[in-house]
Enzyme design. Structure first.
Site, mmCIF file in Angstrom:
data_model
loop_
_atom_site.group_PDB
_atom_site.id
_atom_site.type_symbol
_atom_site.label_atom_id
_atom_site.label_comp_id
_atom_site.label_asym_id
_atom_site.label_seq_id
_atom_site.Cartn_x
_atom_site.Cartn_y
_atom_site.Cartn_z
ATOM 1 N N ILE A 113 0.951 -1.295 -0.053
ATOM 2 C CA ILE A 113 -0.116 -0.010 -0.012
ATOM 3 C C ILE A 113 0.928 1.185 0.180
ATOM 4 O O ILE A 113 1.983 1.474 0.662
ATOM 5 C CB ILE A 113 -0.860 0.099 1.207
ATOM 6 N N ARG A 159 -0.964 -9.452 22.612
ATOM 7 C CA ARG A 159 -0.491 -9.024 23.878
ATOM 8 C C ARG A 159 -0.592 -7.594 24.264
ATOM 9 O O ARG A 159 -1.083 -6.776 23.285
ATOM 10 C CB ARG A 159 1.291 -9.235 23.548
HETATM 11 P P1 ADP Z 1 4.446 -2.914 19.287
HETATM 12 O O1 ADP Z 1 3.833 -3.098 18.075
HETATM 13 O O2 ADP Z 1 4.296 -3.032 20.479
HETATM 14 O O3 ADP Z 1 5.612 -1.748 19.007
HETATM 15 P P2 ADP Z 1 7.088 -4.311 18.105
HETATM 16 O O4 ADP Z 1 6.796 -5.132 17.053
HETATM 17 O O5 ADP Z 1 8.044 -3.087 18.284
HETATM 18 O O6 ADP Z 1 5.532 -4.343 18.909
HETATM 19 O O7 ADP Z 1 7.621 -5.304 19.244
HETATM 20 C C1 ADP Z 1 7.745 -4.930 20.447
HETATM 21 C C2 ADP Z 1 9.058 -5.815 20.939
HETATM 22 O O8 ADP Z 1 8.739 -7.050 20.682
HETATM 23 C C3 ADP Z 1 10.212 -5.122 20.423
HETATM 24 O O9 ADP Z 1 10.885 -4.862 21.425
HETATM 25 C C4 ADP Z 1 10.431 -6.196 19.462
HETATM 26 O O10 ADP Z 1 11.889 -6.348 19.068
HETATM 27 C C5 ADP Z 1 10.027 -7.601 20.051
HETATM 28 N N1 ADP Z 1 9.222 -8.663 19.102
HETATM 29 C C6 ADP Z 1 8.135 -8.342 18.322
HETATM 30 N N2 ADP Z 1 7.934 -9.493 17.743
HETATM 31 C C7 ADP Z 1 8.762 -10.521 18.058
HETATM 32 C C8 ADP Z 1 9.115 -11.734 17.912
HETATM 33 N N3 ADP Z 1 8.404 -12.368 16.677
HETATM 34 N N4 ADP Z 1 10.220 -12.601 18.289
HETATM 35 C C9 ADP Z 1 10.840 -11.670 19.095
HETATM 36 N N5 ADP Z 1 10.779 -10.691 19.503
HETATM 37 C C10 ADP Z 1 9.603 -9.858 18.987
HETATM 38 P P1 ADP Z 2 5.358 -6.690 12.220
HETATM 39 O O1 ADP Z 2 4.724 -8.123 12.792
HETATM 40 O O2 ADP Z 2 7.003 -6.649 11.906
HETATM 41 O O3 ADP Z 2 4.984 -5.779 13.097
HETATM 42 P P2 ADP Z 2 3.537 -5.720 10.350
HETATM 43 O O4 ADP Z 2 2.742 -6.645 9.551
HETATM 44 O O5 ADP Z 2 2.801 -5.340 11.246
HETATM 45 O O6 ADP Z 2 4.966 -6.520 10.717
HETATM 46 O O7 ADP Z 2 4.102 -4.593 9.372
HETATM 47 C C1 ADP Z 2 5.098 -3.658 9.686
HETATM 48 C C2 ADP Z 2 5.116 -2.431 9.087
HETATM 49 O O8 ADP Z 2 5.348 -2.540 8.051
HETATM 50 C C3 ADP Z 2 3.457 -1.640 9.468
HETATM 51 O O9 ADP Z 2 3.447 -0.860 10.368
HETATM 52 C C4 ADP Z 2 3.652 -0.661 7.802
HETATM 53 O O10 ADP Z 2 4.321 0.361 8.181
HETATM 54 C C5 ADP Z 2 4.365 -1.647 7.030
HETATM 55 N N1 ADP Z 2 3.607 -2.590 6.234
HETATM 56 C C6 ADP Z 2 3.173 -3.846 6.650
HETATM 57 N N2 ADP Z 2 2.290 -4.382 5.474
HETATM 58 C C7 ADP Z 2 2.295 -3.385 4.678
HETATM 59 C C8 ADP Z 2 1.744 -3.282 3.419
HETATM 60 N N3 ADP Z 2 1.143 -4.385 2.592
HETATM 61 N N4 ADP Z 2 1.687 -1.971 2.582
HETATM 62 C C9 ADP Z 2 2.385 -1.081 3.140
HETATM 63 N N5 ADP Z 2 2.773 -1.254 4.359
HETATM 64 C C10 ADP Z 2 3.073 -2.371 5.167
#
Ligand code: ADP
Ligand code: ADP
Ligand code: MG
Length: 456
Positions: free
Chosen positions: A202, A291
């Site tokens: 997107i 979480r």
């Molecule tokens: P939020 O959406 O709460 O900001 P993040 O994706 O930034 O979540 O993750 C929160 C914390 O958890 C970060 O410190 C990230 O490094 C850790 N984290 C997220 N997903 C995973 C995963 N699948 N395995 C290990 N650590 C994770």
């Molecule tokens: P994570 O599990 O690492 O948090 P997400 O699927 O939540 O992964 O995606 C992390 C970030 O990547 C989103 O906050 C957004 O900025 C970008 N993103 C993820 N999917 C899309 C998409 N389909 N198009 C554009 N940006 C995306």
């Protein structure tokens, strides 16, 4: 309510959990690695148990050591925080087997939503809009077919992904094989699972997520949104609520979709439904985080609710303390993540010793941190070292309050993201609330140059 809770985490979130427990008169057991002997959560908990060496795999991810500590200290529940074991379904199951209440959803729910490809399929079936893409996990050949169908650019994403890792943007068909391979290797290395799926990229989206709460009696409510579009490397840096991009009608619509999503997942506890919002204000589910979220204080400020307390209440079998009609979103809240990272060096982790610390205070300011003067930040874990959160009646006042809070903040001895956050708060588009997830990347160089200008 519980009598004694083990906290299977460290850092600011462990401290946050201890605070909620103390206010509910619940005893706390901290666990810690050898590297965290002097950590704040160890000092603040009722009791503390060393569970292993510095390496997370041998301590904060060591399920046997953590469960043994919980049973031996007579705990009745385990709070996993975020990261580490918080989204590990086997750990949730093991807690239950040991007679410990896991403060979060069941292992089965975590398992289902933890596979992002499976979660998307469930959402699609439940009438929640999802980003166009593959039906489930794909191999390279299937990825090529889907990408041709939805059109480039696409994202190749790890089904088990998190923390912005295991994701690759693909602009042209000829780049797909190499980037597919790269995403797969990263997914295997980070998550031990190479399953990939494909999604349309997107363009210039907003990251809008909805906080939901669901209790064991079947009540599900949402607490409004957080706009988390200020990101570096797909990881959030600044979050705010409400989002400037939402009208009351769109908020209502997205909130209802979030509640529908949580119901479809048979969710229980606090959780987050993440959406991307495109330039035409169409929204698409991207994933659910099963979480408590790093940025939960933003929602606590605008709702006046204590999410940690709600999580503990839900786990103890109590009903939500409010119904949807009683949720009032008031004013504006904003959070800046202060990470021990150097923005000039590609956000390289820069942990160090805190030579001097001064935290901001005054009206409408909250700081969640595990730092203290003299603290040596270990290099083994997350670089997040503090969250500065503000509330004000209007957005402009919140922006000004955040600037002043960051001006008061002093963390000497480490390079952090505080200065960068401060600069962003003066960027005209940010002040107007006009930004998307590419904002930081597009503006980083200018912001950094601006900084040199003021110093010279
Ligand atoms: P939020 O959406 O709460 O900001 P993040 O994706 O930034 O979540 O993750 C929160 C914390 O958890 C970060 O410190 C990230 O490094 C850790 N984290 C997220 N997903 C995973 C995963 N699948 N395995 C290990 N650590 C994770
Ligand atoms: P994570 O599990 O690492 O948090 P997400 O699927 O939540 O992964 O995606 C992390 C970030 O990547 C989103 O906050 C957004 O900025 C970008 N993103 C993820 N999917 C899309 C998409 N389909 N198009 C554009 N940006 C995306
Ligand atoms: Mg996410």
């Amino acid at each position: 309510m519980f009598r004694r809770v083990l906290i299977a985490n460290r850092g600011e979130i462990a401290v946050r959990i201890i605070r909620a427990c103390r206010e509910l008169e619940i005893e706390t057991v901290a666990v810690y690695s050898v590297a965290d002997r002097d950590a704040l959560h160890v000092q603040l908990a009722t009791r503390a148990v060393c569970i292993g060496p510095a390496r997370a795999a041998e301590s904060y991810l060591n399920q046997a050591a953590i469960l043994t500590a919980a049973v031996e200290t007579g705990c009745d529940a385990v709070h996993p925080g975020y990261g580490f074991l918080s989204e590990n379904p086997d750990f949730a199951d093991l807690c239950a087997k040991c007679g410990l209440k896991f403060i979060g959803p069941s292992g089965d729910v975590i398992r289902q939503m933890g596979s992002k490809a499976a979660a998307k399929a469930l959402m699609r079936r439940s009438g929640v809009p999802v980003v166009p893409g593959s039906e489930g996990a794909v191999d390279l050949e299937e990825a090529r077919r889907v990408a041709d169908e939805v059109g480039y650019p696409v994202l190749v994403k790890a089904s088990a992904g998190g923390g912005g890792r295991g994701m690759r943007r693909v602009d042209r068909p000829e780049d797909l094989p190499a980037l597919f391979q790269a995403a797969q290797s990263e997914a295997v290395a980070c998550f031990g699972n190479g399953e990939l799926y494909v999604e349309k990229l997107i363009l210039h989206p907003r990251h809008i997520e909805f906080q939901i709460l669901a209790d064991s009696q079947g009540n599900v409510i949402h607490l409004g949104e957080r706009d988390c579009s200020i990101q570096r490397k797909n990881q959030k840096l600044i979050e705010e609520s409400p989002s400037r991009a939402l009208t009351p009608q769109l908020r209502e619509e997205m909130g209802q979709a979030a509640v529908r999503a949580a119901r479809a997942a048979h969710y229980e506890s606090a959780g987050t439904i993440e959406f991307v919002l495109d330039e035409d204000r169409r929204f698409y589910f991207i994933e659910m985080n099963t979480r408590i979220q790093v940025e939960h204080p933003v929602t606590e400020f605008v709702t006046g609710l204590d999410l940690m307390r709600e999580q503990l209440r839900i786990a103890a079998g109590l009903p939500l303390s409010v119904g949807q009609e009683e949720v009032r979103l008031s004013g504006c809240a904003m959070e800046c993540r202060i990470n021990a990272e150097d923005p000039r060096e590609g956000f390289r982790p820069s942990p160090g010793r805190v030579e001097f610390l001064h935290l901001p205070g005054g009206p409408g300011v909250r700081v969640d941190t595990a730092l203290f003067g003299g603290y040596q930040m270990p290099p083994y874990y997350d670089s997040l070292c503090a969250k500065v959160v503000v509330w004000a009646p209007t957005r402009l006042e919140a922006v000004r309050r955040m600037r002043r809070a960051l001006e008061e903040l002093m963390i000497q001895g480490m390079v952090t993201t505080a200065e960068l956050c401060h600069l962003i708060l003066y960027q005209p588009d940010f002040v107007k609330g006009q930004y998307h997830t590419g904002f930081l990347e597009e503006n980083l160089e200018t912001l950094m140059a601006w900084d040199c200008g003021t110093e010279g």
